[in-house]
Design an enzyme around this catalytic site. Structure first.
Site, PDB file in Angstrom:
ATOM      1  N   ASP A 108       0.810  -1.224   0.000  1.00 45.01           N
ATOM      2  CA  ASP A 108       0.000   0.000   0.000  1.00 45.01           C
ATOM      3  C   ASP A 108       0.840   1.269   0.000  1.00 45.01           C
ATOM      4  O   ASP A 108       0.675   2.152   0.856  1.00 45.01           O
ATOM      5  CB  ASP A 108      -0.937   0.020   1.210  1.00 45.01           C
ATOM      6  CG  ASP A 108      -1.804  -1.214   1.309  1.00 45.01           C
ATOM      7  OD1 ASP A 108      -2.173  -1.752   0.248  1.00 45.01           O
ATOM      8  OD2 ASP A 108      -2.109  -1.660   2.425  1.00 45.01           O
ATOM      9  N   GLU A 148     -10.649   0.391  -4.467  1.00 45.93           N
ATOM     10  CA  GLU A 148      -9.899   0.819  -3.290  1.00 45.93           C
ATOM     11  C   GLU A 148      -8.796   1.795  -3.677  1.00 45.93           C
ATOM     12  O   GLU A 148      -8.536   2.046  -4.854  1.00 45.93           O
ATOM     13  CB  GLU A 148      -9.275  -0.386  -2.585  1.00 45.93           C
ATOM     14  CG  GLU A 148      -8.257  -1.117  -3.427  1.00 45.93           C
ATOM     15  CD  GLU A 148      -7.623  -2.285  -2.663  1.00 45.93           C
ATOM     16  OE1 GLU A 148      -6.380  -2.356  -2.653  1.00 45.93           O
ATOM     17  OE2 GLU A 148      -8.355  -3.098  -2.084  1.00 45.93           O
TER      18      GLU A 148
END
Length: 371
Positions: free
Chosen positions: A33, A189
Site C-alpha cells: 500500500d 480501493e
C-alpha cells in the site's frame, strides 16, 4: 580548454545518470500500500504496517529509485493502540501528502475502522497526536486532497466518497459527495485525486489484492463529478495474456507524483511469484514505473500499462542512499529504524543500555583476591 573538457565530462556524466534504468521492486519485501508525495526536490513514501509497531515507516528519496527509511509516523501508543491486535487488523493503507509546509499521513485502524491523520513539519521527526475523522467509521483507504484553499477527505465505504473538512480538527465542513465505484470491478480501493490541466483525475485500484488487481483512472472538470472513465482502462495490469507468465503480479493500489523536472511517475504494490503461477511468499512490495500523458490528456504507464523487473527507461538523476547495515550492534539508545515489534511492546522488558554478561564473562571479570 580545461574548462571546456570539464563541462563536457559533467554533461556526459549527467546524461549517463539520466539514462540509467532501475530494478523493481524499489522497496522489496513487506512494503504494501505505498503512497508518495514530493516536497521540493525530495520524495517521501509510506507503507501499511498492520499490527506491527512502530507504525507506518517514512522513506526518503531524491530519485524515486533509491530509498532510505528516516522515521515512522506512529511511534507512541497514544497515536494508535495496537494492544493484542492480530494479523488481520492494525494500520491499513496510509496516504502521505504535503501541503503548505506540513506533511500529513492519513490512515485507518482496524478493527474499529476509525479514520485519523497525523501531521508534522519534519517527516524524519515526531508526528502529531491523531486527528480523528468523527463523521464516518467504515472501510478504509482514506486520502487527503487540497484545492483552492480547501481541504478534502476522500475514502471508500461501499462507493468512493469525498467531503470538505477542517484540516485542523477533522470536522466535516460540507455534504458528502458520492463519486461512484469506478469501473465496477470488485473491491474498488486506494482512491486518490490529482488536478492537472483543468481536470480532476480519480485514480483507484479494482479487482482485489490478488492476480486480478489493476489500476483504473477517471476524470472530471468538477471535483464532485461526474467522472468519465479512460477508454484505455486499466492503465496498469498484469491480468492479461501478455503478462500472464510474468513473475510480477497483483499490481494495484497506486499513487502518482510529479518530479521537479516535470516527469510523472507511478508507485504501486505488487508481488513476485516464486514457484508457479499462483504462489508467492514475499508479500506485497513497492514497484515504480514512469508515466507519460497522451494527446487526449490520459496517463500511460510505461508505454503499455505493464512493468518489469529490469526497467529500461530514463530516470531522474540517481542519488544513492545509505544501505541497511549487514550487522546491527544495538548500541544506541533506541531500536534502529526497520526493527518492529508485534503489537505494542512492554518496554519494561526491553533495554538497549543495560548489559547482562554471560555467567562465564561475569566470573572472568571478578577481581582477583591477593593472599
Amino acid at each position: 580548454m580545461k574548462k571546456g573538457i570539464l563541462s563536457i565530462l559533467i554533461s556526459i556524466t549527467a546524461i549517463t545518470l539520466m539514462a540509467q534504468g532501475f530494478r523493481n521492486p524499489v522497496l522489496p519485501g513487506f512494503h504494501a500500500d505505498p503512497s508518495v508525495c514530493r516536497a521540493g526536490d525530495d520524495f517521501y513514501l509510506v507503507n501499511s504496517t498492520f499490527q506491527y509497531f512502530p507504525g507506518v515507516p517514512v522513506f526518503h528519496s531524491k530519485d524515486l529509485v533509491n530509498w532510505e527509511q528516516v522515521g515512522n509516523c506512529l511511534t507512541r501508543p497514544s497515536q494508535a493502540d495496537l494492544t493484542n491486535v492480530d494479523g488481520n487488523n492494525g494500520i491499513y493503507a496510509p496516504t502521505i501528502r504535503y501541503h503548505e509546509g506540513r506533511f500529513y499521513m492519513v490512515t485507518t485502524i482496524f478493527p474499529s475502522r476509525r479514520h485519523f491523520y497525523v501531521w508534522t513539519e519534519d517527516p524524519a521527526g515526531e508526528w502529531s497526536e491523531p486527528v480523528v475523522i468523527p463523521f464516518d467509521i467504515g472501510s478504509c483507504d482514506p486520502t487527503l486532497f487540497f484545492d483552492n484553499g480547501k481541504s478534502y477527505f476522500l475514502w471508500k465505504n461501499g462507493d468512493i466518497k469525498i467531503c470538505e473538512i477542517n484540516i485542523e480538527t477533522g470536522e466535516q465542513m460540507g455534504e458528502i459527495h458520492h463519486l461512484g465505484v469506478g469501473m465496477g470491478g470488485r473491491y474498488p480501493e486506494g482512491p486518490h485525486i490529482y488536478k492537472k490541466d483543468g481536470y480532476y483525475y480519480l485514480l483507484l485500484a479494482e479487482g482485489g489484492t490478488e492476480h486480478g488487481h489493476h489500476v483504473n483512472i477517471l476524470r472530471s472538470k468538477y471535483l464532485f463529478g461526474p467522472y468519465e472513465p479512460n477508454p484505455a482502462n486499466p492503465i496498469l495490469s498484469h491480468f492479461n495474456m501478455m503478462m500472464q507468465n510474468s513473475n510480477i503480479q497483483g499490481l494495484g493500489h497506486a499513487d502518482l507524483v510529479q518530479a521537479p523536472d516535470g516527469s510523472w511517475w507511478m508507485i504501486c504494490l505488487g508481488y513476485r511469484t516464486s514457484s508457479g503461477y499462483l504462489q508467492h511468499v514475499m508479500g506485497r512490495e513497492t514497484f515504480l514505473a514512469p508515466v507519460q500523458w497522451d494527446k487526449e490528456g490520459w496517463p500511460v504507464v510505461n508505454g503499455n500499462g505493464t512493468l518489469q523487473t529490469d526497467m529500461k527507461c530514463q530516470t531522474l538523476p540517481l542519488v544513492t542512499m545509505p544501505q541497511d547495515p549487514v550487522r546491527e550492534e544495538f548500541d544506541g539508545a533506541k531500536m534502529p529504524l526497520g526493527w518492529l515489534h508485534v503489537c505494542l511492546p512492554d518496554m519494561s522488558r526491553y533495554s538497549l543500555t543495560e548489559r547482562i554478561l554471560p555467567r562465564e564473562c561475569r566470573q572472568a571479570s571478578r577481581p582477583t583476591r591477593h593472599r
